[in-house]
Enzyme design. Structure first.
Site: not given
Length: 377
Positions: A257, A270
């Site tokens: 990500s 995350y």
């Protein structure tokens, strides 16, 4: 597997002798019998492949005599001064090296006919497009997902290619569930070639908000996000990549990500978990190449900002339907001025899974509309 071919050492001299490959230099203990000989006209080529199993270690790759191409020789490597040759089919049309890559070569590289892929999270928003793209390029695809509600829609999109896709309910954080899936893949399609780890995500319960500080996030919420993203990638690799080591070839694609490059506010678990995926991708690439086969590649993509159910609450104001302040900041910091569409990932995904990226392993590629390149001024 004995391979009988004839080739010329000199125009008037035919060599027809067999030597066994020395023990200890063949991955996974495989042995075979090939011819050896000397020659003077050389060019580089791929490794020897028996069936679908590469038997040449990269340190053995040597020089290939061009004048043997007409004798049906398709593969070669060199070990301790001897050349080993096989007349097994070549997988790359560019073997001759007499012409540059052309459209036919490129098309062939993206033809996955006969290859089998597993896609975790394959019924989700981003994973489903990967499934459709792979099946559209001829691959067999097994969807591994905890929720299979999107499978019918995927098959409807594929039309007559729907038979190339199957699905099984899998918890990517559970080893037994993945072992069962591996057995199902082999039973349905045969040997696994590729793994796409698209499963992952965040949770509102692990997100800082106006009503919850970082210090108040429940431990179980942190563990869920960390386990989903880290163990949900590592355990599938443990179980399914092991199948690739049995043949000595395969590809793995992980999902990192933008958070791996620049941790975003409010989503600590995350961000940390995706940074771990980037690190793990590099580690696994080296481990598999050095200990099993250089023909097992591991890479990752780092998607920018794509709207999905797991981040909608951060991006879209539920009352107005417009951007939240956070969503607007992301748009302002993306030079291309928009969020990504699922299909924006496919060019990079297919490249990394294809032979076009045969010398690419251990990297993470941003697909982010320029977000990671922009300093803000």
């Amino acid at each position: 597997c004995a391979v009988r071919v004839q080739f010329h050492k000199k125009p008037s001299q035919t060599v027809d002798s067999m030597d066994k490959i020395p023990s200890g230099i063949v991955p996974n203990g495989h042995t075979t019998t090939l011819y050896t000989a000397w020659t003077s006209t050389d060019t580089t080529v791929d490794q020897v492949v028996v069936g679908s199993t590469p038997i040449a270690h990269p340190n053995m790759l040597g020089l290939f005599p061009k004048n043997l191409l007409n004798a049906g020789i398709k593969r070669a490597f060199r070990h301790k001064g001897s050349f080993y040759y096989s007349n097994l089919p070549a997988t790359r049309k560019s073997l001759n090296m007499d012409y540059p890559m052309n459209l036919q070569d490129l098309t062939t590289m993206y033809d996955f006919t006969g290859k089998t892929f597993a896609v975790t999270g394959g019924a989700g928003a981003l994973g489903s497009d990967v499934v459709v793209a792979l099946a559209g390029c001829g691959a067999n695809v097994m969807i591994l997902d905890l929720r299979l509600g999107g499978v019918d829609a995927i098959k409807e999109r594929l039309g007559e290619r729907a038979s190339l896709v199957e699905a099984i309910e899998v918890n990517v954080m559970n080893r037994d569930s993945l072992v069962t899936a591996g057995e199902a893949i082999i039973k349905r399609f045969g040997q696994l070639y590729g793994l796409v780890n698209a499963a992952g995500g965040n949770s509102p319960r692990a997100t800082v908000s106006s009503t919850m500080s970082y210090f108040d996030i429940p431990e179980e919420a942190l563990r869920f996000v960390l386990d989903l993203n880290i163990l949900g990638t590592m355990i599938p690799c443990q179980v399914l990549a092991k199948l690739m080591t049995e043949t000595g070839e395969g590809v793995i694609l992980n999902y990192s990500s933008m958070n791996a490059y620049r941790p975003l506010t409010n989503i600590a678990a995350y961000s940390a978990s995706k940074a771990a995926i980037t690190n793990f991708t590099s580690w696994l690439a080296v481990y598999l190449a050095q200990n099993y086969s250089c023909n097992i590649r591991v890479n990752a993509i780092a998607p920018g900002f794509f709207l999905g159910e797991q981040n909608r609450f951060l991006m879209i104001d539920k009352d107005t339907g417009g951007w939240t302040p956070r969503g607007q900041k992301i748009i302002d910091h993306t030079p291309m001025g928009r969020l990504g569409n699922p299909e924006d990932l496919l060019g990079c995904v297919l490249w990394l899974l294809s032979p076009a990226a045969s010398f690419v392993t251990g990297i993470t590629v941003p697909v982010d509309g320029g977000f990671s390149a922009y300093a803000g001024v």
